[in-house]
Design an enzyme around this catalytic site. Structure first.
Site, mmCIF file in Angstrom:
data_model
loop_
_atom_site.group_PDB
_atom_site.id
_atom_site.type_symbol
_atom_site.label_atom_id
_atom_site.label_comp_id
_atom_site.label_asym_id
_atom_site.label_seq_id
_atom_site.Cartn_x
_atom_site.Cartn_y
_atom_site.Cartn_z
ATOM 1 N N HIS A 209 7.275 -20.779 31.957
ATOM 2 C CA HIS A 209 6.212 -21.360 32.789
ATOM 3 C C HIS A 209 6.928 -22.277 33.779
ATOM 4 C CE1 HIS A 209 2.461 -22.860 34.103
ATOM 5 N NE2 HIS A 209 1.921 -23.244 32.966
ATOM 6 N N ARG B 152 -0.579 -15.128 35.865
ATOM 7 C CA ARG B 152 -0.420 -15.494 34.442
ATOM 8 C C ARG B 152 -0.706 -14.253 33.620
ATOM 9 N NH1 ARG B 152 -2.494 -20.763 31.295
ATOM 10 N NH2 ARG B 152 -0.705 -21.540 32.470
ATOM 11 N N ARG C 96 -5.531 -25.991 34.172
ATOM 12 C CA ARG C 96 -4.680 -26.718 35.106
ATOM 13 C C ARG C 96 -3.953 -25.817 36.107
ATOM 14 N NH1 ARG C 96 -5.679 -29.576 31.034
ATOM 15 N NH2 ARG C 96 -5.510 -27.569 30.016
ATOM 16 N N THR C 97 -3.299 -24.784 35.590
ATOM 17 C CA THR C 97 -2.417 -24.017 36.474
ATOM 18 C C THR C 97 -3.226 -23.293 37.546
ATOM 19 O OG1 THR C 97 -1.026 -23.722 34.538
ATOM 20 C CG2 THR C 97 -0.476 -22.416 36.472
ATOM 21 N N LYS D 219 -9.786 -0.831 32.741
ATOM 22 C CA LYS D 219 -9.916 0.632 32.825
ATOM 23 C C LYS D 219 -8.580 1.319 32.587
ATOM 24 C CE LYS D 219 -12.983 -0.309 36.691
ATOM 25 N NZ LYS D 219 -12.984 -0.248 38.155
HETATM 26 N N1 CP Z 1 -0.275 -26.639 31.229
HETATM 27 C C1 CP Z 1 -0.948 -25.500 31.445
HETATM 28 O O1 CP Z 1 -0.375 -24.431 31.705
HETATM 29 O O2 CP Z 1 -2.305 -25.625 31.326
HETATM 30 P P1 CP Z 1 -3.362 -24.457 31.538
HETATM 31 O O3 CP Z 1 -3.133 -23.432 30.428
HETATM 32 O O4 CP Z 1 -4.702 -25.106 31.463
HETATM 33 O O5 CP Z 1 -3.094 -23.812 32.865
#
Ligand code: CP
Length: 305
Positions: A131, A103, A52-53, A82
């Site tokens: 998040h 991320r 999603r993100t 590396k």
């Molecule tokens: N909700 C969420 O962060 O989903 P993903 O891990 O698929 O990005």
């Protein structure tokens, strides 16, 4: 609203959230007609898996007319494999794009990145830290579905120790009035003391309760979360936490008719598929809202820069 980086929920105010929601509503209405970022490049740098993100950010950028340069599985497919440090990677990528969506598996990674970056960093999840863009779309969803955020009663359920989404959401909801949070979790994955201390300091009402059936009848929102197998040191610890709280038709029978079930997704088995057809199942609408919130964030960060 002035935004340089998006690192944690605490940096937003109620006023800036309203402004963000207004822009998100415009994005929802206009969708692909807003080509305001045609000369901008978004770099998505993902050291952990995501559906999603990453893809909603990339879709958001493309819908806004911008371009995307992307590294998924950066732990293996970028020069991190590396031995390059995150800081060196960010310094280099700062010269290639206009915004970095990051991320990472370590809490605090986005903050570290922001300290060396020449361009905005958006925290797309940093280990068990935060998040923030998920929590923005979460409260946008609560407002759309329930009609208000002040006065919300919410049960956060599942892996509250490892869940960065519930941490970010708790910080955001703490900015609103008359919020009540119920933390429903197995004993080995309770909500962190830092969050509980923050709520106490800001006079936010919360309680820990192990009985989901008791809590379900009192709340506007059940926010279910996955028990995150990948964050446990041993399979035994994971098994102690897994499978205890499941949303099914029995829980829906207790949940008020005007309430909703949310989940940041992905789900594994903590919401039964039978729940999906109930109108109170809001989690796919919630995921869709992520597109509009991320379009709004990118616009605010990048327009006029
Ligand atoms: N909700 C969420 O962060 O989903 P993903 O891990 O698929 O990005």
């Amino acid at each position: 609203m002035k935004l340089k980086h998006v690192i944690e929920s605490q940096q937003f105010t109620k006023e800036s959230l309203e402004e963000l929601f207004d822009v998100a509503h415009i994005m929802e209405k206009l969708s692909t007609q807003v080509k305001t970022l045609t000369n901008k490049i978004m770099i998505s740098l993902f050291y952990e898996p995501s559906t999603r993100t990453r893809l909603s950010f990339e879709s958001a950028m493309i819908r806004l007319g911008g371009s995307v340069a992307s590294t998924e599985n950066a732990q293996n497919f970028s020069s991190a494999a590396k031995g390059e440090t995150l800081e060196d990677t960010i310094r280099v990528l700062s010269g290639y794009g206009d915004v970095i969506v990051l991320r990472h598996h370590e809490a605090g990674a986005a903050h570290r990145a922001s300290e060396v970056s020449e361009i905005p960093i958006i925290n797309a999840g940093d280990g068990t830290g935060q998040h923030p863009t998920q929590s923005l779309l979460d409260i946008f969803t609560i407002k759309k579905e329930i009609g208000h955020i002040d006065g919300t009663k919410i049960a956060m359920v599942g892996d509250l120790a490892n869940g960065r989404t519930v941490r970010s959401l708790a910080y955001l909801l703490a900015k609103y009035d008359d919020i009540k949070m119920y933390f429903v979790s197995p004993p080995n994955v309770k909500m962190g003391d830092d969050i509980k201390e923050h709520l106490q300091k800001h006079g936010v009402d919360y309680e820990e309760n192990s009985d989901l059936r008791e809590v379900a009848g009192k709340v506007d929102v059940i926010y279910q979360t996955r028990v995150q197998r990948e964050r446990f040191d041993s399979i035994e610890e994971y098994e102690k936490a897994h499978g205890i709280y499941i949303i099914d038709n029995e829980i829906l029978d207790i949940l008020p008719k005007s309430s909703i079930v949310m989940h940041p997704l992905p789900r594994v088995d903590e919401i039964k598929y039978e729940v999906d057809k109930d109108p109170r199942a809001a989690y796919f609408r919630q995921a869709h809202n992520g597109l509009f919130i991320r379009m709004a964030l990118l616009s605010i960060l990048l327009e006029n820069h």
